[in-house]
Design a protein around this motif. Structure first.
Motif, PDB file in Angstrom:
ATOM      1  N   ASN A   1      20.518 -17.551 -37.668  1.00 50.65           N
ATOM      2  CA  ASN A   1      21.803 -16.909 -37.896  1.00 50.65           C
ATOM      3  C   ASN A   1      22.950 -17.598 -37.169  1.00 50.65           C
ATOM      4  OD1 ASN A   1      19.826 -14.752 -38.679  1.00 50.65           O
ATOM      5  ND2 ASN A   1      21.720 -13.672 -39.103  1.00 50.65           N
ATOM      6  N   ARG A   2      22.724 -18.817 -36.733  1.00 55.44           N
ATOM      7  CA  ARG A   2      23.811 -19.569 -36.091  1.00 55.44           C
ATOM      8  C   ARG A   2      24.477 -20.470 -37.115  1.00 55.44           C
ATOM      9  NH1 ARG A   2      21.972 -20.857 -29.861  1.00 55.44           N
ATOM     10  NH2 ARG A   2      21.807 -18.644 -29.299  1.00 55.44           N
ATOM     11  N   ALA A   3      25.794 -20.507 -37.041  1.00 54.58           N
ATOM     12  CA  ALA A   3      26.605 -21.313 -37.953  1.00 54.58           C
ATOM     13  C   ALA A   3      27.713 -21.975 -37.146  1.00 54.58           C
ATOM     14  CB  ALA A   3      27.212 -20.407 -39.028  1.00 54.58           C
ATOM     15  N   PRO A   4      28.376 -22.961 -37.725  1.00 53.34           N
ATOM     16  CA  PRO A   4      29.443 -23.638 -36.996  1.00 53.34           C
ATOM     17  C   PRO A   4      30.616 -22.739 -36.612  1.00 53.34           C
ATOM     18  CG  PRO A   4      28.707 -24.970 -38.842  1.00 53.34           C
ATOM     19  CD  PRO A   4      28.048 -23.636 -38.982  1.00 53.34           C
ATOM     20  N   PHE A   5      30.863 -21.673 -37.378  1.00 48.61           N
ATOM     21  CA  PHE A   5      31.975 -20.758 -37.121  1.00 48.61           C
ATOM     22  C   PHE A   5      31.505 -19.320 -37.306  1.00 48.61           C
ATOM     23  CE2 PHE A   5      33.822 -24.645 -38.868  1.00 48.61           C
ATOM     24  CZ  PHE A   5      34.792 -24.950 -37.925  1.00 48.61           C
ATOM     25  N   PRO A   6      32.172 -18.364 -36.666  1.00 48.06           N
ATOM     26  CA  PRO A   6      31.881 -16.961 -36.958  1.00 48.06           C
ATOM     27  C   PRO A   6      32.140 -16.709 -38.445  1.00 48.06           C
ATOM     28  CG  PRO A   6      33.271 -17.164 -35.000  1.00 48.06           C
ATOM     29  CD  PRO A   6      33.216 -18.515 -35.641  1.00 48.06           C
ATOM     30  N   THR A   7      31.184 -16.079 -39.110  1.00 46.66           N
ATOM     31  CA  THR A   7      31.254 -15.940 -40.564  1.00 46.66           C
ATOM     32  C   THR A   7      30.684 -14.603 -41.025  1.00 46.66           C
ATOM     33  OG1 THR A   7      30.988 -18.344 -40.813  1.00 46.66           O
ATOM     34  CG2 THR A   7      30.492 -16.997 -42.752  1.00 46.66           C
TER      35      THR A   7
END
Length: 179
Positions: free
Chosen positions: A125-131
């Motif tokens: 659940n990690r991504a480059p930006f809060p989404t």
């Protein structure tokens, strides 16, 4: 803004699709039916208004299967982001979108409740930006009905994440920022 979208498209293709975290994403990438919207909101109230606008836009654009609402400036603090997720879910219900859309969420510092922040499983659940990921519930129900052992998807993802290790996933996230 274009760079933010490019980074997120890299993440979707190089992490989500390539490692099959979401078995349904490949089709949407190939069909170009994922809509990417960058929000500059830094306050919860503005962010949820953007989320509601994107729900309305999904209603108006049936060719969009799903929307990634990306916060490029706000919600770097994970706890603040979780407050946003709670508010977004509450407003989804209050505005009559419950049963039509559901929200998945991703954050650079995502950590599952009661997990160690260094657990590689968090990278599911990690991504480059809060989404905030707005998903059409009807479409999700249809694909889940055709997918064997759909309930095993999260466990399979966690096993893969832990097998590859934290350094592997961190490197992939960093690579998404490169052109």
């Amino acid at each position: 803004m274009h760079d933010v979208i490019s980074i997120m498209k890299n993440w979707v293709s190089q992490v989500i699709v390539k490692y099959n975290f979401c078995p349904f994403a490949r089709k949407e990438v190939e069909n170009n039916s994922i809509f990417y919207h960058v929000s500059h909101a830094t306050k919860h109230e503005d962010a949820v208004m953007d989320m509601l606008d994107e729900c309305t836009a999904l209603n108006q654009h049936p060719e969009r299967e799903t929307t990634l609402l990306i916060f490029d400036k706000g919600f770097a603090d994970f706890d603040s982001f979780l407050d946003l997720v709670d508010l977004a879910n509450a407003l989804l219900v209050a505005q009559g979108f419950e049963g039509t859309y559901q929200i998945a969420n991703f954050h650079p510092d995502y950590a599952f409740a009661d997990s160690d922040e260094n657990d590689a499983a968090n990278y599911t659940n990690r991504a480059p930006f809060p989404t905030l990921h707005l998903i059409r519930e009807q479409s999700m129900a249809e694909v889940l009905a055709q997918y064997e052992d759909a309930e095993q998807i999260p466990e399979n993802n966690i096993r893969l994440a832990r097998r590859k290790g934290e350094a592997f996933w961190q490197h992939l996230l960093e690579k998404c920022h490169q052109k």
